[in-house]
Design a protein around this motif. Sequence first.
Motif, PDB file in Angstrom:
ATOM      1  N   PRO A  55     -11.351  67.230  10.371  1.00 20.00           N
ATOM      2  CA  PRO A  55     -11.268  67.602   9.426  1.00 20.00           C
ATOM      3  C   PRO A  55     -11.824  68.083   8.035  1.00 20.00           C
ATOM      4  O   PRO A  55     -11.324  67.257   7.097  1.00 20.00           O
ATOM      5  N   CYS A  56     -12.646  67.677   8.521  1.00 19.21           N
ATOM      6  CA  CYS A  56     -13.707  68.792   7.176  1.00 19.21           C
ATOM      7  C   CYS A  56     -13.107  70.451   7.127  1.00 19.21           C
ATOM      8  O   CYS A  56     -12.996  70.700   5.653  1.00 19.21           O
ATOM      9  N   ASN A  57     -12.101  70.287   8.271  1.00 18.67           N
ATOM     10  CA  ASN A  57     -12.060  72.067   7.820  1.00 18.67           C
ATOM     11  C   ASN A  57     -10.220  71.768   7.256  1.00 18.67           C
ATOM     12  O   ASN A  57      -9.618  73.685   8.177  1.00 18.67           O
ATOM     13  N   GLY A  87     -16.027  70.758  14.803  1.00 17.27           N
ATOM     14  CA  GLY A  87     -15.524  69.141  14.086  1.00 17.27           C
ATOM     15  C   GLY A  87     -17.421  67.845  14.426  1.00 17.27           C
ATOM     16  O   GLY A  87     -17.361  66.865  15.479  1.00 17.27           O
ATOM     17  N   GLU A  88     -17.769  68.393  13.631  1.00 17.57           N
ATOM     18  CA  GLU A  88     -19.462  66.679  14.212  1.00 17.57           C
ATOM     19  C   GLU A  88     -18.732  65.583  14.323  1.00 17.57           C
ATOM     20  O   GLU A  88     -19.168  65.087  15.024  1.00 17.57           O
ATOM     21  N   SER A  89     -17.388  65.177  13.340  1.00 16.04           N
ATOM     22  CA  SER A  89     -17.021  63.848  13.482  1.00 16.04           C
ATOM     23  C   SER A  89     -16.723  63.680  14.751  1.00 16.04           C
ATOM     24  O   SER A  89     -16.478  62.491  15.217  1.00 16.04           O
ATOM     25  N   ASN A  90     -15.955  64.695  15.883  1.00 20.53           N
ATOM     26  CA  ASN A  90     -15.108  64.099  16.932  1.00 20.53           C
ATOM     27  C   ASN A  90     -15.782  64.158  17.689  1.00 20.53           C
ATOM     28  O   ASN A  90     -15.759  63.653  19.252  1.00 20.53           O
ATOM     29  N   GLY A 123     -17.355  75.572   6.981  1.00 18.92           N
ATOM     30  CA  GLY A 123     -16.713  73.825   6.311  1.00 18.92           C
ATOM     31  C   GLY A 123     -17.560  73.391   7.077  1.00 18.92           C
ATOM     32  O   GLY A 123     -19.100  73.011   6.950  1.00 18.92           O
ATOM     33  N   CYS A 124     -17.433  71.949   8.484  1.00 19.07           N
ATOM     34  CA  CYS A 124     -18.044  71.594   8.833  1.00 19.07           C
ATOM     35  C   CYS A 124     -19.310  72.100   9.441  1.00 19.07           C
ATOM     36  O   CYS A 124     -19.951  73.464  10.190  1.00 19.07           O
ATOM     37  N   ASP A 125     -20.675  70.907   9.648  1.00 13.83           N
ATOM     38  CA  ASP A 125     -22.036  71.764  10.114  1.00 13.83           C
ATOM     39  C   ASP A 125     -22.069  73.058  10.916  1.00 13.83           C
ATOM     40  O   ASP A 125     -22.216  74.215  10.560  1.00 13.83           O
ATOM     41  N   LYS A 126     -21.644  72.776  12.167  1.00 14.44           N
ATOM     42  CA  LYS A 126     -21.312  74.559  13.255  1.00 14.44           C
ATOM     43  C   LYS A 126     -20.597  75.071  13.281  1.00 14.44           C
ATOM     44  O   LYS A 126     -20.817  76.397  13.267  1.00 14.44           O
ATOM     45  N   GLY A 195     -12.145  68.486   2.213  1.00 11.90           N
ATOM     46  CA  GLY A 195     -13.472  68.967   2.306  1.00 11.90           C
ATOM     47  C   GLY A 195     -14.551  68.244   3.207  1.00 11.90           C
ATOM     48  O   GLY A 195     -14.452  67.543   4.256  1.00 11.90           O
ATOM     49  N   HIS A 196     -15.795  68.470   3.663  1.00 12.94           N
ATOM     50  CA  HIS A 196     -16.956  68.906   4.634  1.00 12.94           C
ATOM     51  C   HIS A 196     -17.572  67.340   3.260  1.00 12.94           C
ATOM     52  O   HIS A 196     -18.042  67.558   2.141  1.00 12.94           O
ATOM     53  N   CYS A 197     -18.220  67.322   4.062  1.00 17.95           N
ATOM     54  CA  CYS A 197     -19.581  65.785   3.791  1.00 17.95           C
ATOM     55  C   CYS A 197     -20.361  66.699   2.081  1.00 17.95           C
ATOM     56  O   CYS A 197     -20.347  67.234   2.468  1.00 17.95           O
ATOM     57  N   MET A 198     -20.342  65.550   1.164  1.00 15.37           N
ATOM     58  CA  MET A 198     -20.234  65.987  -0.045  1.00 15.37           C
ATOM     59  C   MET A 198     -21.761  65.235   0.003  1.00 15.37           C
ATOM     60  O   MET A 198     -22.791  65.471  -1.513  1.00 15.37           O
ATOM     61  N   THR A 202     -25.722  68.771   7.408  1.00 15.76           N
ATOM     62  CA  THR A 202     -25.401  69.917   6.782  1.00 15.76           C
ATOM     63  C   THR A 202     -24.805  70.807   6.982  1.00 15.76           C
ATOM     64  O   THR A 202     -24.999  72.087   6.638  1.00 15.76           O
ATOM     65  N   ALA A 203     -23.752  70.477   6.248  1.00 15.19           N
ATOM     66  CA  ALA A 203     -22.769  71.691   6.202  1.00 15.19           C
ATOM     67  C   ALA A 203     -23.436  71.845   4.349  1.00 15.19           C
ATOM     68  O   ALA A 203     -22.217  73.334   4.294  1.00 15.19           O
ATOM     69  N   SER A 204     -23.268  70.981   3.666  1.00 16.21           N
ATOM     70  CA  SER A 204     -23.342  71.268   2.713  1.00 16.21           C
ATOM     71  C   SER A 204     -25.140  72.316   2.523  1.00 16.21           C
ATOM     72  O   SER A 204     -24.877  73.435   1.373  1.00 16.21           O
TER      73      SER A 204
HETATM   74 FE1  FES Z   1     -17.755  67.577   9.133  1.00 16.96          FE
HETATM   75 FE2  FES Z   1     -19.645  66.237   8.046  1.00 16.96          FE
HETATM   76  S1  FES Z   1     -18.484  65.439   9.460  1.00 16.96           S
HETATM   77  S2  FES Z   1     -19.491  68.088   7.398  1.00 16.96           S
END
Ligand code: FES
Length: 540
Positions: A55-57, A87-90, A123-126, A195-198, A202-204
């Motif tokens: 979702p972040c991307n 995607g970190e969340s899934n 975008g998302c962390d990795k 967007g990614h975690c604000m 790790t993404a920011s």
């Molecule tokens: Fe994607 Fe935090 S879950 S940046």
Amino acid sequence: MAKKPVKLRSQEWFGTANKDGFLHRSWMKNQGLPADLFDGRPVIGICNTFSELTPCNAHLRQIAEKVKRGVYEAGGLPLEFPVMSLGESNLRPTAMLFRNLASMDVEESIRANPIDGVVLLTGCDKTTPSLLMGAASCDLPSIVVSGGPMLSGRFRGETLGSGTDLFRFSEAVRGGEMSLADFMDAEAGMSRSPGHCMTMGTASTMASMAESLGMGLPHNAAIPAVDSRRNVLAQMAGRRAVEMVHEDLRISKILTRAAFENAVRVNGAIGGSTNAVIHLLAIAGRMGVDFALDDWDRLGRDVPTILDLMPSGRFLMEDFYYAGGLPAVIRAIGEHINKDALTVNGRTIWENCAEAPCYNAEVIRPLDKPLTESGGIAVLRGNLAPGGAVLKPSAATPALMQHKGRAVVFETIEDYKARIADPDLDIDEHCVMVLKNCGPRGYPGMAEVGNMGLPPKILKRGIKDMVRISDARMSGTAYGTVVLHVAPEAAAGGPLALVQEGDMIELDVAGRRLHLEVAADELVRRRAAWSPPAPPMMGG
Ligand code: FES
């Protein structure tokens, strides 16, 4: 005057008037591409981690269109291609398990195709480290365009930070201070835009690392995903990618030792994620740059954390951008910066940042009024972590950074989950929580579970932090006095595997020490009795 390379790589595919050239051009023309697009102009690959499962991307298709516009404007041919999106969340068991796989996808996709330069959409962390790792192995002109953070979360008059407030709310529910219905209502308020975690998760952090390494244009890190200036940045990056090919400005001219040193110092100043340690070491490894774990401690130790962002502080990425963004941070810590390090816009990092204004000294604090005097990442060593372990001082409780306590041991994450809420668990706030078998081999993939939630019976007494030690990682949005990445990991037979219930453990952050108070001969006896755990089950 830009120097034209002798020969573009893409012309090995498109530049021949023979059967092979026909094959390469003809099939491309089925996309409606006019013949003059194959006339020797730079081909810019747009490496896209778009996925609705990340979702972040999920907005990166729109960003890619802006990049294409810029590439065409500068006289290049943009060609977008997908790569594995993490995607970190899934993702199960953890996105980290697939980082290197994704980096191989990126590397081989770039190398095997007619590409002269590449724009990396992350975008998302990795997704940031995997694309940088893959691009580093190819050494073409490369530029990062991050997708940008979500807008600040809003819920019932409160500002919410991704992850950080999830952890806070989760503890509040477990402590009986918040209802489950309110908890679930907060979901949509926390993530209310693309967007990614604000938070400074790790993404920011990795977007900030890309910018401080010189791999992104100024302000790449903080412009919100939905701010129209993010589109402008993407378009400018497309233009710039074409120029970089003409200038032969390859990634190896940017990702130097000086650039990595800058990134470590910036990470200290922004209170960045411990995950940056692992990712930057991997990127440097791809570049063959001499850069090691202890550099994190040595280089970051004197850099104060001046950015007041969650999880270390109060504000969010949107506030960070309005306050001046990363260039203002780099200017503030100028005495710690290698000023001649080159960046993707062809200027040095100092040329980009020397005049950067700060518009809000509460968010980006002055050097003499920092959030934390000693930011950075503490690298701990001792008989419990001969290969090192890390702790983020800016997210820890000062009173716990010198602490000795009785170990309460969880052999696996399942063991932790089964027993943590047991009212009869023999634990108090002075104990040290130890979690084993969550490292790269043990979990597998080094899960972000190191910031174990506290036992409910302790939370109910208003206690929010305890010393926790594991071979796991922790989300960049998390906080606490949490020792992570203990090496060697338990599943590989590291000393962590030998810790038993009731052992005394001493944490001394100032002395960079992590010590298990058990006699050496007893440890030898325990090691002789130890056998490796069964390989973990995948999926589920
Ligand atoms: Fe994607 Fe935090 S879950 S940046």
